[in-house]
Design a protein around this motif. Structure first.
Motif, PDB file in Angstrom:
ATOM      1  N   PRO A 174       0.800  -1.225   0.000  1.00 34.21           N
ATOM      2  CA  PRO A 174       0.000   0.000   0.000  1.00 34.21           C
ATOM      3  C   PRO A 174       0.835   1.277   0.000  1.00 34.21           C
ATOM      4  N   ASP A 175       2.049   1.191   0.539  1.00 34.94           N
ATOM      5  CA  ASP A 175       2.916   2.369   0.570  1.00 34.94           C
ATOM      6  C   ASP A 175       3.214   2.891  -0.831  1.00 34.94           C
ATOM      7  N   HIS A 176       3.068   2.021  -1.841  1.00 36.15           N
ATOM      8  CA  HIS A 176       3.392   2.414  -3.209  1.00 36.15           C
ATOM      9  C   HIS A 176       2.155   2.772  -4.029  1.00 36.15           C
ATOM     10  N   LEU A 177       1.014   2.858  -3.378  1.00 36.39           N
ATOM     11  CA  LEU A 177      -0.228   3.167  -4.088  1.00 36.39           C
ATOM     12  C   LEU A 177      -0.121   4.489  -4.841  1.00 36.39           C
ATOM     13  N   SER A 178       0.301   5.527  -4.157  1.00 36.34           N
ATOM     14  CA  SER A 178       0.410   6.837  -4.818  1.00 36.34           C
ATOM     15  C   SER A 178       1.452   6.800  -5.922  1.00 36.34           C
ATOM     16  N   GLY A 179       2.490   5.983  -5.732  1.00 34.18           N
ATOM     17  CA  GLY A 179       3.544   5.892  -6.737  1.00 34.18           C
ATOM     18  C   GLY A 179       3.033   5.385  -8.068  1.00 34.18           C
ATOM     19  N   TRP A 180       2.103   4.444  -8.038  1.00 31.43           N
ATOM     20  CA  TRP A 180       1.565   3.916  -9.291  1.00 31.43           C
ATOM     21  C   TRP A 180       0.678   4.945  -9.990  1.00 31.43           C
ATOM     22  N   TYR A 181      -0.034   5.759  -9.232  1.00 38.46           N
ATOM     23  CA  TYR A 181      -0.823   6.830  -9.847  1.00 38.46           C
ATOM     24  C   TYR A 181       0.102   7.873 -10.484  1.00 38.46           C
ATOM     25  N   ILE A 182       1.193   8.182  -9.810  1.00 36.10           N
ATOM     26  CA  ILE A 182       2.161   9.133 -10.362  1.00 36.10           C
ATOM     27  C   ILE A 182       2.786   8.558 -11.631  1.00 36.10           C
TER      28      ILE A 182
END
Length: 248
Positions: free
Chosen positions: A13-21
């Protein structure tokens, strides 16, 4: 035409925003409308794949064979220096210090993540444990696997090593690692489907160049990646064959 990017549900989950970026960056680089669709379970994602709704996927190694052989996906890139490894852990207060001390009938907490579960079950073989003589407790996330151990509802848990490392320090202090795999060659890969395969070479070159410019580096950092490296068709076939071998 709009395309769909998805990510194997085992990402932390820590990388959730990373995939949107990453998705936003990819749209700008390609000039294509690409929608990021994340699924809460492997089954939901498989349904979308089977319905030909996915065009790009950061896929786990276990699904690679199905994607290549049944759905016509081809490999693009994989993250440099990143491999899928599994950890078997118990409650820190457990008297068990080695997997060989686990007995038939043990309660094993797992997620639906197929390649991690496979590696974990292989690591349980020295205890003569198989899928048929243990109680498998399926959890929706690795955090919930940890909670099963903390509550005493499971005797051992199988984790993706990266997900275990991302657990809070408070949780990890209450757990004890028995063993971690060191296979080193099993990795997720970004793959392209039939509707977008005509841009495969261009996509690959764009991704391989991400780490040479500042914006791309920032996007990679949000995914905890240093760079993408190339995956040839024969590289993917090798990993598919390896997963087939491990699964027999």
């Amino acid at each position: 035409m709009s395309y769909v990017l998805t990510v194997s549900p085992d990402f932390t989950p820590d990388h959730l925003s990373g995939w949107y970026i990453f998705n936003t960056w990819l749209q700008k680089q390609t000039g294509e409308a690409i929608h990021l669709e994340l699924y809460n379970s492997f089954q939901a994602q498989h349904d979308a794949i089977n319905n030909d709704q996915i065009d790009l996927i950061y896929a786990n190694p276990f699904d690679a064979a199905m994607l290549v052989r049944e759905k016509g996906f081809l490999p693009l890139v994989k993250a440099q220096g990143v491999s899928d490894e599994a950890i078997i852990a118990v409650n820190a207060s457990s008297a068990i210090t080695d997997v060989t001390e686990l007995l038939p009938g043990s309660r094993i907490a797992v997620t639906e993540d197929p390649d991690v579960r496979l590696m974990g079950m292989i690591m349980l073989e020295p205890a003569d444990l198989t899928i048929d003589n243990v109680q498998i407790k399926i959890c929706d996330s690795y955090v919930l696997v940890a909670k099963q151990l903390l509550r005493g509802d499971a005797d051992a848990g199988i984790f993706l090593a990266e997900a275990y490392d991302d657990l809070s320090s408070i949780i990890k202090k209450q757990l004890k690692v028995l063993v971690q795999s060191q296979i080193g060659v099993i990795q997720h890969a970004l793959m392209v489907g039939p509707r977008l395969v005509h841009r495969r070479d261009e996509l690959r070159q764009t991704l391989l160049a991400m780490n040479v410019e500042d914006k791309g580096k920032d996007v990679l950092k949000n995914l905890s990646f240093d760079a993408w490296i190339n995956v040839e068709d024969e590289d993917m076939e090798f990993m598919i064959d390896l997963m087939d071998t491990l699964n027999t």
